[in-house]
Design a protein around this motif. Structure first.
Motif: not given
Lengths: 490, 372, 188
Positions: C120, C156, C159-161, C163-167
Motif C-alpha cells: 500500500t 483489498e 481498492k485502498q490505493i 481511493d482518493k479520500e484515503r490517499i
C-alpha cells in the motif's frame, strides 16, 4: 454479534479482518545467532522459511509468535485471530492440559501432574442456567460436576474474591475522597477497574490522562488468581506453576486481562489465571459431546478456604449461590456508596436509588445532606456512555464521585461471551431474564463473610500490611502510540 | 462494467434519440449553463452546502478552511466570499452541513473531530467540538428535527449525537454495523431514519429502538460492486439514489409492510428497499456525489471524469422500474478540470446547482429546461 | 467499450461534453460491437488517423510517467522500484481518455513478496510522485494495480490505493508523509 469481546474492544482496537502474520505491526525482539552477511531466506514449498548461509547450509527459521500480552502492549489492533487466542486462552488448550494430567495420573506419575482449579463467576452460571432451563444453584452444581468429570480437581465460587474486591474499592474510595476533601490533588471521580475491556480501552485511547482515575483494586478474577496460586497452592503443597487455574467468565475481554504481564509471576513462572473460558465456550464443549447440562450429575462446589487455618467460624453462604447488592456486574457503585454515605456522612439508612438518566445504561444516585448533594455516584455501561463520560471529564464537567463502568451494555450479565439467545428471542429479553434471575438470589454482604477477616489477618498479614497492595492491587500502563510509518494503517 | 439486459434497452433508447431529425441548432436541448466560478480555495474543494434559506453557500476542502459565500447587491448579485473560517480544524475539512434551522454549521474533518459553528456572538465561531472518532470523519448530517446529528469515519463506525443543552452534544449511539470505512451519512427527509454508505459496498439504514434508546440496523442495501460514495433521498423519502466507485447510479425504492406488490419483507416492522434502476455506462470514472433536487426532482451527479451530469426521470416511467435520462452535463471549457467531488441543489431556486472540484473551484450552474 | 461509443453518441445528440474540441471524440483502440456500430454513421475515416497519432502520443506519455516512477526508492531497501522490478515500463499503460479528453493511465506494479505489507505504501508513493510532477502540467486519471496474483490481498490493496479520500488522508498523517517524501525525493 459473533465475537465474544465486549463492544468497546470491537469498536476501538479489535480488528477481525487481519491475521497477525499479515498485518500485525508489533515489532518483536528476535534472538539472533551470529550469522555472516550473505545469507538468504528462502520460502519452502510448505510455506516455511529457511535461511541459506554462505556455505549452503540451511536452517529452518523460527516463527515469531505474537501472544495476547504482546497485543496488549501494542498500540495496534487487538486481534481476535484464532491463532493468537488458541495458543493460550482456549477450550482446546484447557482440554489439552486436562488430558495431559489424566494421562500422567494413569501412568502413576501423580507427582508430575498439576492441581487443576476452576473458578466460576456468577454470570456464566446464570447464562448456562437459562440456556439449559435449570435453577441457578442446580446449574452451578452440575457445572461443577461437568468440570470435575473432565479433569478439574477443585471447583470454586468467586464470592470471597468479589468481597475482597468490593472492600478494597471501598477503602480506596474513602481514602481518595478524604484526601481530596483535605485539599490534596487526588483524582476523583474514581472509576471501577473490574471490566478489562474498559481498562484496555482507557490505556490505549486515553492514556496517562485517564489512568489515575481508575481504581487500582484488582478485579475478582485476578484476586481469585492470587488466592489460588498463593494460598491454595501452599495449603495443598504445590508450586504456583504446578497449579493450573482456569476461570469461567462472561466475556472474552477477561482473557486479555489474564494475559496481562502484571499478573504474571516471573520468579515462579506462573500466571495467576492460566486460562479463561467463557459461557459460550462451555456451551460449545457440551454440544460437541452431545450433552445437556441437565444430564450431568451435580457435584459440590469446593470450599477449601479454611484449610490450614484455625478458624472455626461457620460460613453462612458456603455451598450456596449468592449475589451482591446492586448491579449484576459486581455491585460496586451500590456497595461503595452505601459505605461512603455511612462513613463520610453518618447516613446509615440512606435510600440509594439509582435513577435512569439519558438511557437505561446510565444511572445515577445522589446523597443529599442539608439540601446539598454530597455524593454523586453513577453506573455507566456500554461504549456511548463511557465516551460521554470521557468527554465530560476532559472538559472538567464530570459531576461524579464514583462511576461503575462496564464495557458491555447492561453490564456483565450481558457479557460478550454469554450464551446467545435462542432463535426468535431478542438479546434484550434474555438479559432481562438473567437480571431477574440474579435479583432472586440471596443477598450477601462482604462484611458478613468471616473468611474476609481470616484472609486479611493471616494471608495478607494484617490490616495496613504491604501485602495488601501487592496482592489486591495492580497498576495500569498507557500504551504509547507507535509511530513506525512502515506500519501505519491508512 | 456491468450490463444488465434491462439497462441495455434503456441505453439504446437514449441513443436512438437523434434519429428524430431535429437539427441541433433549432432544438433547445436542456443544458447546464455556467453561472459563476467561485475561486479562492487553495487545493481541492471537497464539499459544498447551501444554507436552508438559500442565501449562504458553505464550501470546504484541503486548505482546512470553510468559506461562506453570499451575493453582493441583492439576491441576484454576484457570489463573493463573505467569511472564511480558518481556525477550526488541523486537517482537511471533508464535509460541511447546515442545521435545518440554519443557525448552526457542522464541519467534519480528517482530524477526527466535528466542529459546530454558530453566529451567536455576531461572528461565526466554533462553539462545540465533537470528539470520539478514532480517525478521519468523512461525513456529517443533521436530522430534520435539528436535535440529532450523525457522523461517520474510517474507523467503521457511525455516531449519533444528541443536543443535550446549549453547545453540549452527547453521544447517543455508536453503531458498528459496517465492516469498512463509512463514507457518507444522510438522514431521511421526514422520518428519524439514518442512512450510511460505505467502502464495504453496502448502504445501511438505522433507527432508534425505544426499548434501550439505542440505534440498530434495520436494512442493508447491497447491489453496488465497489465503494458507495454518496446517497440522496428524493423529496418524499420513498426513493434513494446512490452512487459508487463502480461507476453506477442506482435508484432504490421502499416497499412498506403490506405493500400490494408482493415484495417479501424481512420482518413485519421494517420497510424493504429494492434497487429499481441502475444507470451504467454513462460515468467513466468513480462517482463521488449525488444530489436529488426536492423542487425539480432532477438528479445531479459528481464524477471523477470531471463532469457534472443531470438526470431526469422519463415522464412515462413505471414506478417499479423507472427510467432516467441523462439530460445535460457540464462540458468543455466551462467544466471542471479535475474530479468533481460534490454537487448540491439550491434549496429554493429551482435548477441552481453548486459543484466542488479537485481543481480548486466551486462552480454555480443553472439547469435550463429544453423546449421541443 | 460501450462507454466510448456512448460518449460519441452523446456528442451527436448534443448532450455530450465534447463539442468544443475536435480531438475530444477520440477513441483509442477501442472496438465497438458490430450491432451497435451501425447506429453510428458518423465514425469518420479521419478518426482512424487520429487513432495512430493518439497511440504515439500515448506511448510518449507512458514513457514520461515511467521516468518519474522508476527512481522512487523502496520504503525498506536501499534500491529503486525499478532496480527491484517492482515497476517496469510495460506496466504503464494509457487505457483511454475521459469525456474531457483526459488520459486514463493504469500502472501495474509487482510487490517483492506475496505478503509484502508495504504494497500500500508503494502504491501511495507512485501516486503522490505523479500528482506532484506529471499531473501538474498534464492532468490525467490514474489507476494503480498490483500485478495479478502477486499479492495475497491484492483486491483489498488495489481498492485502498485507488481511493482518493484515503490517499488524501494518509498524506496528512505526518509519519506516513515523511516516509513517502523520503521515498520520492530526488537523489542529488
Amino acid at each position: 454479534m459473533s465475537s465474544g469481546f465486549s463492544g468497546v474492544l470491537q469498536l476501538t482496537d479489535l480488528d477481525d479482518f487481519i491475521t497477525p502474520s499479515q498485518e500485525c505491526i508489533k515489532p518483536v525482539v528476535i534472538e539472533k545467532t551470529a550469522s555472516g552477511t550473505g545469507s538468504k531466506i528462502k520460502i519452502q514449498n510448505d510455506g516455511s522459511y529457511v535461511q541459506v548461509n554462505e556455505g549452503g547450509d540451511t536452517e529452518k527459521l523460527r516463527r515469531v509468535d505474537i501472544s495476547l500480552s504482546d497485543c496488549l502492549a501494542c498500540s495496534g489492533c487487538i486481534t481476535s485471530a484464532e491463532s493468537v487466542l488458541i495458543t493460550q486462552q482456549s477450550q482446546d488448550e484447557m482440554l489439552k492440559v486436562f488430558q495431559n494430567n489424566k494421562q500422567l495420573r494413569e501412568c502413576g506419575k501423580e507427582k508430575e501432574s498439576k492441581l487443576i482449579v476452576v473458578s466460576i463467576s456468577i454470570q456464566p452460571v446464570l447464562s448456562l442456567a437459562a440456556r439449559y432451563k435449570l435453577e441457578p444453584h442446580d446449574a452451578f452444581q452440575r457445572l461443577s460436576g461437568y468440570l470435575k468429570s473432565i479433569g478439574a480437581d477443585v471447583v470454586l465460587d468467586m464470592t470471597l474474591s468479589e468481597d475482597l474486591s468490593l472492600l478494597e474499592s471501598e477503602t480506596e474510595f474513602l481514602e481518595r475522597f478524604r484526601s481530596k476533601s483535605g485539599g490534596s490533588k487526588t483524582c476523583l471521580p474514581m472509576f471501577t477497574s473490574s471490566c478489562p475491556g474498559w481498562v484496555c480501552y482507557a490505556e490505549k485511547t486515553h492514556g496517562s490522562f485517564i489512568l489515575p482515575y481508575i481504581s487500582s483494586t484488582k478485579s475478582p478474577q485476578q484476586i481469585q488468581g492470587t488466592l489460588v496460586k498463593q494460598l491454595i497452592a501452599k495449603n495443598r503443597s504445590y508450586q504456583a506453576a504446578n497449579v493450573y487455574h482456569v476461570t469461567v467468565e462472561p466475556c472474552y475481554d477477561k482473557k486479555l486481562e489474564a494475559s496481562r504481564n502484571d499478573f504474571y509471576n516471573e520468579q515462579e513462572d506462573s500466571r495467576d489465571v492460566d486460562c479463561v473460558i467463557t459461557s459460550i465456550e462451555l456451551e460449545q464443549m457440551l454440544m460437541s459431546q452431545n450433552l445437556s447440562l441437565s444430564d450431568i450429575p451435580p457435584a459440590e462446589v469446593d470450599f477449601p478456604w479454611l484449610e490450614g487455618s484455625s478458624s472455626t467460624e461457620p460460613c453462612s453462604y458456603k455451598g450456596t449461590l449468592v449475589r451482591h447488592r446492586g448491579t449484576g456486574s459486581g455491585g460496586y457503585a451500590d456497595h461503595v456508596m452505601a459505605v461512603a454515605a455511612y462513613e463520610l456522612f453518618g447516613e446509615s439508612s440512606a435510600q440509594l436509588n439509582f435513577k435512569v438518566l439519558r438511557n437505561p445504561d446510565l444511572r445515577e444516585a445522589i446523597l443529599e445532606k442539608d439540601g446539598q448533594v454530597v455524593l454523586r455516584f453513577a453506573v455507566a455501561n456500554g461504549f456511548r456512555n463511557i465516551q460521554n463520560l470521557m468527554q465530560k471529564l476532559k472538559r472538567g464537567k464530570c459531576p461524579y464521585d464514583f462511576v461503575e463502568i462496564m464495557a458491555c451494555p447492561s453490564g456483565c450479565l450481558n457479557g460478550g461471551a454469554q450464551v446467545r439467545p435462542e432463535e426468535g428471542v431478542q438479546q434484550k429479553e434474555l438479559t432481562t431474564q438473567l437480571e431477574k434471575c440474579y435479583e432472586e438470589l440471596p443477598i450477601h454482604t462482604p462484611k458478613s463473610n468471616p473468611l474476609v477477616q481470616e484472609i486479611y489477618a493471616n494471608f495478607l498479614g494484617g490490616m495496613g500490611s504491604d501485602r495488601i497492595s501487592t496482592s489486591l492491587h495492580t497498576a495500569y500502563h498507557a500504551v504509547e502510540k507507535m509511530n513506525t510509518a512502515l506500519n501505519i494503517k491508512w | 462494467m456491468l450490463f444488465e439486459p434491462y439497462h441495455l434497452t434503456y441505453v439504446l433508447r437514449l441513443i436512438e434519440f437523434p434519429k428524430h431529425d431535429i437539427p441541433f441548432a433549432d432544438c433547445k436541448q436542456p443544458k447546464l449553463q455556467l453561472v459563476q466560478v467561485l475561486s479562492g480555495h487553495r487545493g481541492r474543494v471537497w464539499n459544498v452546502s447551501w444554507h436552508p434559506g438559500g442565501n449562504i453557500l458553505a464550501s470546504c476542502g484541503e486548505d482546512k478552511t470553510i468559506r461562506l459565500w453570499g451575493t453582493e447587491g441583492g439576491p441576484e448579485g454576484k457570489w463573493v466570499v463573505k467569511t472564511s473560517l480558518t481556525d477550526g480544524h488541523e486537517r482537511t475539512i471533508r464535509e460541511v452541513a447546515w442545521s435545518p434551522c440554519g443557525n448552526y454549521l457542522a464541519s467534519a474533518s480528517f482530524d477526527a473531530t466535528t466542529a459546530i459553528w454558530d453566529k451567536k456572538s455576531g461572528t461565526w465561531e466554533c462553539n462545540a467540538t465533537l470528539e470520539g472518532h478514532e480517525n478521519e470523519i468523512k461525513s456529517v448530517s443533521w436530522a430534520k428535527s435539528g436535535q440529532l446529528l450523525a457522523t461517520c469515519s474510517r474507523d467503521k463506525t457511525v455516531w449519533v449525537w444528541e443536543i443535550a443543552e446549549e453547545d453540549e452534544y452527547e453521544c447517543a449511539a455508536v453503531v458498528n454495523a459496517h465492516v469498512q470505512d463509512v463514507k457518507k451519512v444522510v438522514w431521511h427527509p421526514t422520518d428519524e431514519i439514518l442512512v450510511s454508505a460505505s467502502y464495504d459496498n453496502s448502504i445501511k439504514m438505522f433507527r432508534n429502538d425505544p426499548a434501550d434508546d439505542d440505534w440498530s440496523c434495520i436494512a442493508t442495501l447491497t447491489s453496488h460492486t465497489s465503494t458507495v460514495w454518496s446517497i440522496a433521498f428524493d423529496r418524499t423519502g420513498t426513493r434513494l439514489a446512490s452512487v459508487s466507485d463502480d461507476g453506477t447510479l442506482k435508484i432504490w425504492r421502499v416497499y412498506l409492510p403490506g405493500n400490494g406488490e408482493g415484495i417479501g419483507l424481512p420482518d413485519d416492522i421494517d420497510p424493504r428497499w429494492k434497487c429499481v434502476c441502475t444507470i451504467v455506462g454513462l460515468h467513466s470514472r468513480s462517482i463521488y456525489d449525488v444530489a436529488w433536487c426536492h423542487q425539480t426532482d432532477l438528479i445531479a451527479t459528481a464524477c471523477g471524469d470531471d463532469v457534472v451530469r443531470i438526470f431526469q426521470e422519463c415522464p412515462d416511467s413505471d414506478p417499479h422500474q423507472p427510467s432516467f435520462n441523462l439530460v445535460a452535463s457540464s462540458s468543455g471549457v466551462n467544466g471542471h478540470h479535475q474530479d468533481v467531488n460534490a454537487v448540491a441543489w439550491h434549496p429554493t431556486i429551482p435548477g441552481l446547482l453548486a459543484s466542488a472540484s479537485d481543481d480548486g473551484d466551486v462552480k454555480l450552474w443553472k439547469f435550463l429546461e429544453g423546449e421541443l | 467499450m460501450l462507454l466510448s461509443f456512448l460518449q460519441k453518441s452523446k456528442s451527436l445528440i448534443g448532450i455530450g461534453e465534447q463539442q468544443t474540441s475536435p480531438l475530444s471524440s477520440s477513441v483509442s483502440g477501442l472496438s465497438v460491437p458490430n450491432d451497435l456500430q451501425s447506429n453510428s454513421s458518423n465514425m469518420s475515416s479521419s478518426s482512424m488517423d487520429r487513432q495512430s497519432t493518439d497511440q504515439s502520443d500515448h506511448k510518449q506519455f507512458q514513457e514520461l510517467i515511467y521516468d518519474y516512477i522508476r527512481s522512487i526508492k523502496d520504503p525498506e531497501k536501499p534500491a529503486t522500484l525499478e532496480d527491484l522490478h517492482v515497476v517496469y515500463e510495460e506496466g504503464v499503460k494509457v487505457k483511454g481518455v475521459t469525456p474531457g479528453n483526459v488520459k486514463m493511465v493504469e500502472i501495474e506494479f509487482n510487490p517483492t513478496v506475496p505478503h509484502c505489507s508495504l504494497a500500500t505504501l508503494i502504491g501511495l508513493c507512485i501516486r503522490v510522485q505523479l500528482e506532484r510532477t506529471v499531473a501538474l502540467s498534464n492532468p490525467f486519471k490514474l489507476d494503480i494495480y498490483i500485478k495479478k496474483g502477486a499479492h495475497n490481498t491484492e483486491d483489498e490493496i488495489n481498492k485502498q490505493i485507488n481511493d482518493k479520500e484515503r490517499i488524501a488522508a494518509a498524506m496528512e498523517n505526518p509519519n506516513l508523509r515523511k516516509i513517502v517524501e523520503e521515498c520520492i525525493q530526488e537523489e542529488d
